[in-house]
Design a protein around this motif. Structure first.
Motif, PDB file in Angstrom:
ATOM      1  N   ALA A  67       0.830  -0.787   0.352  1.00  0.00           N
ATOM      2  CA  ALA A  67       0.219  -0.085   0.020  1.00  0.00           C
ATOM      3  C   ALA A  67       0.664   1.250   0.072  1.00  0.00           C
ATOM      4  N   LEU A  68       2.593   0.646   1.110  1.00  0.00           N
ATOM      5  CA  LEU A  68       2.594   2.552   0.854  1.00  0.00           C
ATOM      6  C   LEU A  68       3.639   2.852  -0.803  1.00  0.00           C
ATOM      7  N   LEU A  69       4.215   1.768  -0.785  1.00  0.00           N
ATOM      8  CA  LEU A  69       4.359   1.546  -2.325  1.00  0.00           C
ATOM      9  C   LEU A  69       3.909   1.987  -3.138  1.00  0.00           C
ATOM     10  N   SER A  70       2.458   1.457  -2.805  1.00  0.00           N
ATOM     11  CA  SER A  70       1.464   2.148  -4.049  1.00  0.00           C
ATOM     12  C   SER A  70       1.297   3.585  -4.072  1.00  0.00           C
ATOM     13  N   LEU A  71       1.554   4.326  -2.852  1.00  0.00           N
ATOM     14  CA  LEU A  71       0.933   5.546  -2.745  1.00  0.00           C
ATOM     15  C   LEU A  71       2.780   6.324  -2.827  1.00  0.00           C
ATOM     16  N   GLN A  72       3.585   5.547  -3.606  1.00  0.00           N
ATOM     17  CA  GLN A  72       4.721   6.136  -3.997  1.00  0.00           C
ATOM     18  C   GLN A  72       5.033   6.472  -5.808  1.00  0.00           C
ATOM     19  N   GLN A  73       3.803   4.979  -6.201  1.00  0.00           N
ATOM     20  CA  GLN A  73       3.633   5.059  -7.496  1.00  0.00           C
ATOM     21  C   GLN A  73       3.122   6.088  -8.405  1.00  0.00           C
ATOM     22  N   GLN A  74       1.869   7.057  -7.128  1.00  0.00           N
ATOM     23  CA  GLN A  74       1.526   8.297  -7.642  1.00  0.00           C
ATOM     24  C   GLN A  74       2.022   9.278  -7.034  1.00  0.00           C
ATOM     25  N   GLY A  75       3.107   8.931  -6.566  1.00  0.00           N
ATOM     26  CA  GLY A  75       3.690  10.179  -6.884  1.00  0.00           C
ATOM     27  C   GLY A  75       3.597  11.018  -5.401  1.00  0.00           C
ATOM     28  N   ILE A  76       3.488   9.766  -4.512  1.00  0.00           N
ATOM     29  CA  ILE A  76       2.500  10.641  -2.785  1.00  0.00           C
ATOM     30  C   ILE A  76       3.913   9.705  -2.115  1.00  0.00           C
ATOM     31  N   GLN A  77       4.677  10.485  -1.375  1.00  0.00           N
ATOM     32  CA  GLN A  77       6.175   9.834  -0.287  1.00  0.00           C
ATOM     33  C   GLN A  77       5.160   9.477   0.474  1.00  0.00           C
ATOM     34  N   PRO A  78       5.375   8.299   1.238  1.00  0.00           N
ATOM     35  CA  PRO A  78       4.848   7.983   2.351  1.00  0.00           C
ATOM     36  C   PRO A  78       5.644   8.393   3.688  1.00  0.00           C
ATOM     37  N   ALA A  79       5.267   8.970   4.493  1.00  0.00           N
ATOM     38  CA  ALA A  79       6.255   9.721   5.805  1.00  0.00           C
ATOM     39  C   ALA A  79       5.784   8.835   6.857  1.00  0.00           C
ATOM     40  N   GLY A  80       6.372   9.222   8.618  1.00  0.00           N
ATOM     41  CA  GLY A  80       6.188   8.154   9.405  1.00  0.00           C
ATOM     42  C   GLY A  80       4.074   8.031   9.732  1.00  0.00           C
ATOM     43  N   GLN A  81       3.732   9.066   9.430  1.00  0.00           N
ATOM     44  CA  GLN A  81       2.444   9.819  10.119  1.00  0.00           C
ATOM     45  C   GLN A  81       1.313   8.324   9.278  1.00  0.00           C
ATOM     46  N   ASP A  82       2.227   8.209   7.647  1.00  0.00           N
ATOM     47  CA  ASP A  82       1.176   7.369   6.552  1.00  0.00           C
ATOM     48  C   ASP A  82       1.073   6.367   7.172  1.00  0.00           C
ATOM     49  N   VAL A  83       2.607   5.755   7.531  1.00  0.00           N
ATOM     50  CA  VAL A  83       3.099   3.993   8.066  1.00  0.00           C
ATOM     51  C   VAL A  83       1.866   4.116   9.157  1.00  0.00           C
ATOM     52  N   VAL A  84       2.197   4.759  10.204  1.00  0.00           N
ATOM     53  CA  VAL A  84       0.971   4.511  11.238  1.00  0.00           C
ATOM     54  C   VAL A  84       0.046   3.792  10.820  1.00  0.00           C
ATOM     55  N   SER A  85      -0.678   5.581  10.195  1.00  0.00           N
ATOM     56  CA  SER A  85      -2.230   5.384   9.544  1.00  0.00           C
ATOM     57  C   SER A  85      -2.843   3.702   9.002  1.00  0.00           C
ATOM     58  N   ALA A  86      -1.238   3.710   7.987  1.00  0.00           N
ATOM     59  CA  ALA A  86      -1.203   1.778   7.489  1.00  0.00           C
ATOM     60  C   ALA A  86      -1.455   0.676   8.381  1.00  0.00           C
ATOM     61  N   VAL A  87      -0.883   1.500   9.271  1.00  0.00           N
ATOM     62  CA  VAL A  87      -0.648   0.210  10.315  1.00  0.00           C
ATOM     63  C   VAL A  87      -1.626  -0.238  11.152  1.00  0.00           C
ATOM     64  N   LYS A  88      -2.127   1.425  11.339  1.00  0.00           N
ATOM     65  CA  LYS A  88      -3.588   1.129  12.067  1.00  0.00           C
ATOM     66  C   LYS A  88      -4.678   0.294  11.276  1.00  0.00           C
ATOM     67  N   MET A  89      -4.823   0.727  10.650  1.00  0.00           N
ATOM     68  CA  MET A  89      -6.213   0.121   9.830  1.00  0.00           C
ATOM     69  C   MET A  89      -5.680  -1.492   9.279  1.00  0.00           C
ATOM     70  N   ALA A  90      -4.581  -1.969   8.744  1.00  0.00           N
ATOM     71  CA  ALA A  90      -4.097  -3.219   8.823  1.00  0.00           C
ATOM     72  C   ALA A  90      -4.581  -4.190  10.239  1.00  0.00           C
ATOM     73  N   GLN A  91      -4.441  -3.952  11.136  1.00  0.00           N
ATOM     74  CA  GLN A  91      -4.949  -3.881  12.246  1.00  0.00           C
ATOM     75  C   GLN A  91      -6.502  -4.488  13.128  1.00  0.00           C
ATOM     76  N   LYS A  92      -7.098  -3.351  11.838  1.00  0.00           N
ATOM     77  CA  LYS A  92      -8.638  -3.363  12.323  1.00  0.00           C
ATOM     78  C   LYS A  92      -9.411  -4.186  10.945  1.00  0.00           C
ATOM     79  N   GLY A  93      -8.174  -4.615  10.292  1.00  0.00           N
ATOM     80  CA  GLY A  93      -9.048  -5.068   8.894  1.00  0.00           C
ATOM     81  C   GLY A  93      -9.532  -4.014   8.066  1.00  0.00           C
ATOM     82  N   THR A  94      -8.489  -2.833   7.874  1.00  0.00           N
ATOM     83  CA  THR A  94      -9.704  -1.858   7.117  1.00  0.00           C
ATOM     84  C   THR A  94      -9.098  -1.583   5.694  1.00  0.00           C
ATOM     85  N   LEU A  95      -7.368  -1.480   5.821  1.00  0.00           N
ATOM     86  CA  LEU A  95      -6.323  -1.322   4.596  1.00  0.00           C
ATOM     87  C   LEU A  95      -7.152  -1.340   3.207  1.00  0.00           C
ATOM     88  N   GLU A  96      -8.610  -2.261   3.031  1.00  0.00           N
ATOM     89  CA  GLU A  96      -8.780  -1.671   1.242  1.00  0.00           C
ATOM     90  C   GLU A  96      -8.794  -0.585   1.172  1.00  0.00           C
TER      91      GLU A  96
END
Length: 346
Positions: A67-96
């Protein structure tokens, strides 16, 4: 890290060195967040990231990196906040739904970088602001309430939807007596409004913010300055609303004029009033929940976009302050405060 004997390993191959550097973060900081949040081990070997853990955890970590790599491919460089958000969504099963957070840019900051929501709670908050006259944001520190309120206010100003931005907060003393501080009332409360200034400077720049303040387009003032006014064509933000009295909250809300919006932000776990039960924010939610064009949005620890440790601290305090002993202590404190009030009246 201890890994189960039935652990599995998945490998994600990265095309370029630049992508790898941005993905893993400085000193592998992004991988550290993923490791701790999803209970996996990671290793960078050449152009590969190897993930080891239980089947479910490994799969979740792999999907987060994708998911973070996909952001890069869209021209968005993920920062620490993005990683935290992705991990929390993965924990809740809402990463999609992670990519949906980046489908809209709210505004660009002073450096030209797009500002986007970081969590599902922030998405709800922004949508509520767009579609309601008054929006309440209630939740712990670090959830982006104040920053996003300023962002939405500036966006409305730039779009010509409002003519001015008004930001206020109650002047509750925080360990010091305001009367002994130098300067007039505004100068005395300015230090307490620092988060507002920081947000404005980040979005508009210091010089532009100062010019707009000199012209009266942006007004930052104590809540006492709002009495007797009608705020037409304005975007008004009340911060630290948990420290308003019930009369102050009613006074502020009834300032709403035509073509205006209001945002009221607060954290009910940080009430500094002597009698916590008399907070205007608590009463407002009790009596205004079903009023049309007013929306309440609640943030939780999942919406904290600071260092992950902050969310753990908030959760630990919540557990500590919600126990039987703490509830009894709170009731005793409330009774003492009421006793002193009655004694003063007599």
């Amino acid at each position: 890290m201890f890994l189960a004997t039935d652990s599995v390993t998945k490998t994600l191959s990265i095309e370029s060195v630049d992508q790898m550097i941005n993905l893993i973060g400085v000193n592998n900081s992004n991988l550290t967040v993923i490791q701790e949040g999803l209970n996996v081990d990671t290793a960078v070997i050449g152009q590969d990231i190897r993930i080891t853990g239980s089947s479910a955890d490994t799969s979740a970590a792999y999907q987060v990196l994708q998911a973070l790599l996909s952001l890069q491919q869209q021209g968005i460089q993920p920062a620490g906040q993005d990683v935290v958000s992705a991990v929390k969504m993965a924990q809740k099963g809402t990463l999609e739904y992670f990519a949906d957070l980046y489908s809209e840019s709210l505004i660009k900051d002073v450096k030209g970088k797009a500002i986007r929501v970081k969590t599902f709670g922030q998405r709800q908050y922004v949508d509520a602001i767009k579609h309601n006259a008054v929006t309440f944001g209630i939740g712990p520190a670090g959830t982006g309430k104040t920053f996003l309120a300023v962002v939405m206010a500036v966006a409305a100003l730039k779009a010509g939807e409002v003519e001015r931005i008004i930001v206020t907060r109650p002047a509750v003393e925080a360990g010091e007596n305001l009367g002994f501080l130098p300067g007039d009332l505004k100068e005395k409360v300015d230090p307490y409004l620092r988060p507002i200034y920081d947000a404005l400077h980040a979005v508009l720049g210091t010089e532009h913010t100062n010019r707009l303040m000199e012209r009266g387009v942006i007004e930052i003032a104590p809540l006492a300055y709002m009495r007797g006014r009608t705020l037409d064509s304005a975007f008004a933000i009340l911060d630290e609303a948990q420290n308003t009295t019930q009369m102050q909250m009613k006074m502020f809300l009834t300032r709403l004029g035509f073509n205006s919006k209001m945002i009221v932000n607060g954290d009910v776990s940080q009430i500094d009033l002597p009698s916590k039960g008399r907070s205007g924010l608590i009463q407002a939610e009790q009596i205004l929940t079903r009023v049309p064009h007013i929306r309440f949005v609640h943030f939780g620890t999942d919406d904290v976009v600071r260092n992950p440790v902050v969310a753990d601290i908030i959760a630990a305090y919540d557990r500590g302050t919600n126990g039987p002993g703490s509830r009894q202590a709170a009731r005793q404190a409330e009774q003492r405060a009421q006793h002193h009030e009655h004694k003063d009246e007599n």
